[in-house]
Design a protein around this motif. Sequence first.
Motif, PDB file in Angstrom:
ATOM      1  N   LEU A  73       0.830  -1.204   0.000  1.00  0.00           N
ATOM      2  CA  LEU A  73       0.000   0.000   0.000  1.00  0.00           C
ATOM      3  C   LEU A  73       0.863   1.253   0.000  1.00  0.00           C
ATOM      4  O   LEU A  73       1.911   1.291   0.639  1.00  0.00           O
ATOM      5  N   GLY A  74       0.392   2.266  -0.720  1.00  0.00           N
ATOM      6  CA  GLY A  74       1.190   3.488  -0.805  1.00  0.00           C
ATOM      7  C   GLY A  74       0.375   4.744  -0.650  1.00  0.00           C
ATOM      8  O   GLY A  74      -0.848   4.705  -0.698  1.00  0.00           O
ATOM      9  N   PRO A  75       1.088   5.865  -0.454  1.00  0.00           N
ATOM     10  CA  PRO A  75       0.410   7.142  -0.279  1.00  0.00           C
ATOM     11  C   PRO A  75      -0.246   7.589  -1.586  1.00  0.00           C
ATOM     12  O   PRO A  75       0.132   7.099  -2.642  1.00  0.00           O
ATOM     13  N   PRO A  76      -1.197   8.526  -1.599  1.00  0.00           N
ATOM     14  CA  PRO A  76      -1.625   9.257  -0.412  1.00  0.00           C
ATOM     15  C   PRO A  76      -2.777   8.582   0.344  1.00  0.00           C
ATOM     16  O   PRO A  76      -3.086   8.965   1.448  1.00  0.00           O
ATOM     17  N   GLN A  77      -3.408   7.585  -0.252  1.00  0.00           N
ATOM     18  CA  GLN A  77      -4.622   7.049   0.385  1.00  0.00           C
ATOM     19  C   GLN A  77      -4.519   5.568   0.694  1.00  0.00           C
ATOM     20  O   GLN A  77      -5.517   4.858   0.664  1.00  0.00           O
ATOM     21  N   ASP A  78      -3.330   5.119   0.987  1.00  0.00           N
ATOM     22  CA  ASP A  78      -3.128   3.715   1.337  1.00  0.00           C
ATOM     23  C   ASP A  78      -3.743   2.778   0.314  1.00  0.00           C
ATOM     24  O   ASP A  78      -4.398   1.795   0.656  1.00  0.00           O
ATOM     25  N   GLU A  79      -3.514   3.104  -0.939  1.00  0.00           N
ATOM     26  CA  GLU A  79      -4.104   2.308  -2.001  1.00  0.00           C
ATOM     27  C   GLU A  79      -3.106   1.246  -2.467  1.00  0.00           C
ATOM     28  O   GLU A  79      -1.899   1.422  -2.317  1.00  0.00           O
ATOM     29  N   CYS A  80      -3.630   0.174  -3.029  1.00  0.00           N
ATOM     30  CA  CYS A  80      -2.760  -0.927  -3.451  1.00  0.00           C
ATOM     31  C   CYS A  80      -1.899  -0.506  -4.647  1.00  0.00           C
ATOM     32  O   CYS A  80      -2.420  -0.149  -5.699  1.00  0.00           O
ATOM     33  N   LEU A  81      -0.577  -0.544  -4.456  1.00  0.00           N
ATOM     34  CA  LEU A  81       0.345  -0.233  -5.550  1.00  0.00           C
ATOM     35  C   LEU A  81       0.692  -1.510  -6.299  1.00  0.00           C
ATOM     36  O   LEU A  81       0.730  -1.545  -7.523  1.00  0.00           O
ATOM     37  N   LEU A  82       0.959  -2.550  -5.519  1.00  0.00           N
ATOM     38  CA  LEU A  82       1.297  -3.851  -6.093  1.00  0.00           C
ATOM     39  C   LEU A  82       0.615  -4.940  -5.283  1.00  0.00           C
ATOM     40  O   LEU A  82       0.412  -4.777  -4.071  1.00  0.00           O
TER      41      LEU A  82
END
Lengths: 149, 101
Positions: free
Chosen positions: A56-65
Amino acid sequence: MNVIAFQPRMLQLDGPWRTGELNAMVETLMPEATRPGGLGWDVGLTEIGDPQFYLLGPPQDECLLCISRIGRRYVLEDGAGHVLFEHYRLSLLVERAKAALQKRKAQIVARAALVWCALRETVEERLDALVLEGEELLAHCVPQLAALA
Amino acid sequence: MARQIQFAKKAPEAKELRRRAGAWLKELRACAGLSQIQLAERLGLKYYTFISQVENGFGRVPTESMEAWARALAIEPSAFARRLLSFYDPELHRLLFEVKE
């Protein structure tokens, strides 16, 4: 003496992540997590119980991988569902995931640099116009002021 | 003290909204009588794992595939997109569909 031939046992890989698998993913992909605004991770299961690891990544804790294990195969997808890599060796897949993250970081840096250049260009243009306007005003007023003096 | 304008949704709020969107999608899939694998097949995906990613609230339905999702789940595409927008970007949804002159 009778020798019983056992069938070679296939590695049973089902159910949730094993500690070794989780460690491999977290240790390779998580150095970023220690920085402020860095990455996080979570795990989940599909409807039929295949495990998933979400980076999870910024800005909204969304799935990157997302790394999933389907049978004996590991699948690496991005946050939009594109399959980036698939292999039966997790270590290879995690390296690919790390490379994908680094590429993403480089893209963010390049985008930030582009925005900075555009902003600087705009500010300089506006400043130039203001300075020019001031000079014109000065050139217009000075002779009049000189005449008055 | 002046109130600061909030430009972006806070992460926990966005996360909760995505989770609710996922639950809604799961419900729609169940109503359509599809498994995650069957839905993935209808969407032309190689693996069904992305469906799970979205339903678990970690991913979003990409805008470019919203129509395909809607048709696979037997729901009218504009109603589907509008409902998803209310989860993914509630402020834009409010401005577009709730604010009257």
